[in-house]
Design an enzyme around this catalytic site. Structure first.
Site, short mmCIF file in Angstrom:
data_model
loop_
_atom_site.label_atom_id
_atom_site.label_comp_id
_atom_site.label_asym_id
_atom_site.label_seq_id
_atom_site.Cartn_x
_atom_site.Cartn_y
_atom_site.Cartn_z
N ARG A 81 0.80 -1.22 0.00
CA ARG A 81 0.00 0.00 0.00
C ARG A 81 0.84 1.28 0.00
O ARG A 81 1.91 1.33 0.61
CB ARG A 81 -0.93 0.01 1.22
CG ARG A 81 -2.03 -1.05 1.13
CD ARG A 81 -2.83 -1.14 2.41
NE ARG A 81 -3.98 -2.01 2.24
CZ ARG A 81 -3.95 -3.34 2.36
NH1 ARG A 81 -2.80 -3.94 2.66
NH2 ARG A 81 -5.04 -4.07 2.18
N HIS A 106 -0.69 -2.48 -4.54
CA HIS A 106 -0.10 -3.29 -5.62
C HIS A 106 -0.12 -2.59 -6.98
O HIS A 106 -0.29 -3.22 -8.02
CB HIS A 106 -0.78 -4.65 -5.71
CG HIS A 106 -0.62 -5.49 -4.47
ND1 HIS A 106 0.47 -5.41 -3.64
CD2 HIS A 106 -1.43 -6.45 -3.93
CE1 HIS A 106 0.33 -6.27 -2.64
NE2 HIS A 106 -0.81 -6.91 -2.79
N HIS A 176 3.15 -12.95 -5.17
CA HIS A 176 1.96 -13.00 -4.33
C HIS A 176 1.36 -14.40 -4.31
O HIS A 176 0.13 -14.57 -4.39
CB HIS A 176 0.93 -11.99 -4.84
CG HIS A 176 0.01 -11.46 -3.77
ND1 HIS A 176 -1.04 -12.20 -3.27
CD2 HIS A 176 -0.01 -10.28 -3.10
CE1 HIS A 176 -1.68 -11.48 -2.36
NE2 HIS A 176 -1.07 -10.31 -2.24
N GLU A 307 4.96 -12.62 1.67
CA GLU A 307 5.45 -11.71 0.64
C GLU A 307 6.71 -10.98 1.12
O GLU A 307 6.64 -10.14 2.01
CB GLU A 307 4.37 -10.68 0.29
CG GLU A 307 3.03 -11.27 -0.10
CD GLU A 307 1.94 -10.23 -0.04
OE1 GLU A 307 2.16 -9.10 -0.55
OE2 GLU A 307 0.87 -10.51 0.53
#
Length: 343
Positions: A81, A106, A176, A307
């Site tokens: 973000r 993203h 991801h 991630e």
């Protein structure tokens, strides 16, 4: 030695989408696609030696075209973000696509997850590359990007990222993938996790960092089951985790950032990375509209993400590790997934 094969999988506009298979000497294999430079499947043995797919994914392109969960995709230009969908660089304010409330996640509509990549096969390495134009998604700079995959005879998936830009920009790339080491026969509640971190990035309910780095305390993972760290309210609603951990410093190639274990299957995954952070997302909002590779529609907690990346909102946080990429320098980071078993 791994063998790489591929075949046309589908068409997207005028582009051919390929499905690639990287198979090692033992027969374990991974599938990838040049759509989103996506990790489609990973078949590795359980404690009985039986191969099973530990990655959530789809059997055809349509699943990815309908996907809103970034399943298996390469994330760029900026993973995670950015608050207010804007940042200031060199005194100039850049506005991005607000696709997460008022924030950007993203990279919004310009995300690499929906791009068709060029590909190259060089012996045992499969590489995907693309060019992202200056201003795309609101990001500055003409960006050259490449991600490579190698699959070893030791069941290690080695992912390496490179990027360069002709002007100052920001960059943060990751994968991801949603993992379920049971082969998605159960949800991930019984998975055991160790994260080599004593601190995390403090964030609010919208997952935007406050700028503070705080002790992990009750959210630390030292071979804890996922079920031990999630909460259930009086109505029975389950709230999972979406937390960025500050990884312990050290020789990243020798000490895993985290270790995930499925006691049911005996599969273990060790994650090694050069990145400073690890985002744990337990898949609370995971939901697919198309049938997945495991013969079912995916739902909450069917998989979890680990991630490896820079911290969320880093461009707006001066005390976080810098994500600025300058001309003449090369962005280079690595994520390695190593699979093994326990008895």
């Amino acid at each position: 030695m791994s063998k790489i094969t591929h075949h046309p999988w589908s068409k997207q506009n005028n582009d051919t989408i390929h499905l690639f298979r990287m198979e090692n000497a033992s027969g374990a294999f991974v599938n990838l696609s040049n759509y989103g430079a996506t990790l489609v499947a990973a078949y590795v043995p359980d404690r009985k030696g039986l191969l099973g797919n530990v990655i959530l994914g789809f059997p055809d392109l349509q699943g990815y075209l309908c996907d809103k969960n970034y399943i298996g995709a390469t994330i760029g230009r900026f993973a995670n973000r950015i608050s207010g969908a804007k940042f200031i660089l060199d005194g100039h304010s850049y506005t991005l696509n607000a696709n997460d409330g008022g924030n950007n996640i993203h990279s919004g509509s310009a995300g690499f997850n929906a791009r068709v990549f060029d590909y190259d096969i060089d012996q045992q390495t499969l590489s995907f590359s693309l060019f992202s134009e200056d201003g795309e998604g609101g990001f500055p700079g003409n960006l050259e990007f490449k991600v490579s995959y190698r699959w070893t005879d030791d069941n290690e998936l080695l992912i390496d990222y490179w990027a360069s830009s002709d002007q100052n920009t920001i960059a943060n790339f990751t994968n991801h993938a949603y993992f379920n080491l049971s082969g998605a026969t159960t949800k991930i509640f019984d998975h055991e996790l160790t994260i080599h971190s004593n601190y995390l990035v403090d964030a609010g309910p919208d997952h935007i960092p406050s700028g503070l780095i705080i002790p992990a305390a009750d959210l630390s993972f030292k071979k804890n089951k996922i079920s031990e760290k999630i909460t259930v309210n009086d109505a029975g609603d389950v709230s999972g985790l979406n937390v960025c951990y500050v990884l312990d410093e050290g020789e990243w190639a020798k000490v895993p950032a985290c270790i995930l274990t499925s006691p049911q299957s005996g599969r273990v995954m060790e994650v090694y990375t050069s990145y400073p952070g690890l985002m744990l997302y337990t898949g609370d909002y995971l939901e697919s509209s198309e049938m997945g590779n495991h013969g079912k529609i995916y739902g909450p907690f069917d998989g979890l993400c680990l991630e490896c990346q820079y911290f969320p909102d880093s461009p707006n946080q001066s005390l976080f590790p810098s994500t600025v990429l300058t001309p003449g320098t090369v962005y280079q980071h690595s994520i390695h997934f190593k699979f093994r078993t326990i008895t």
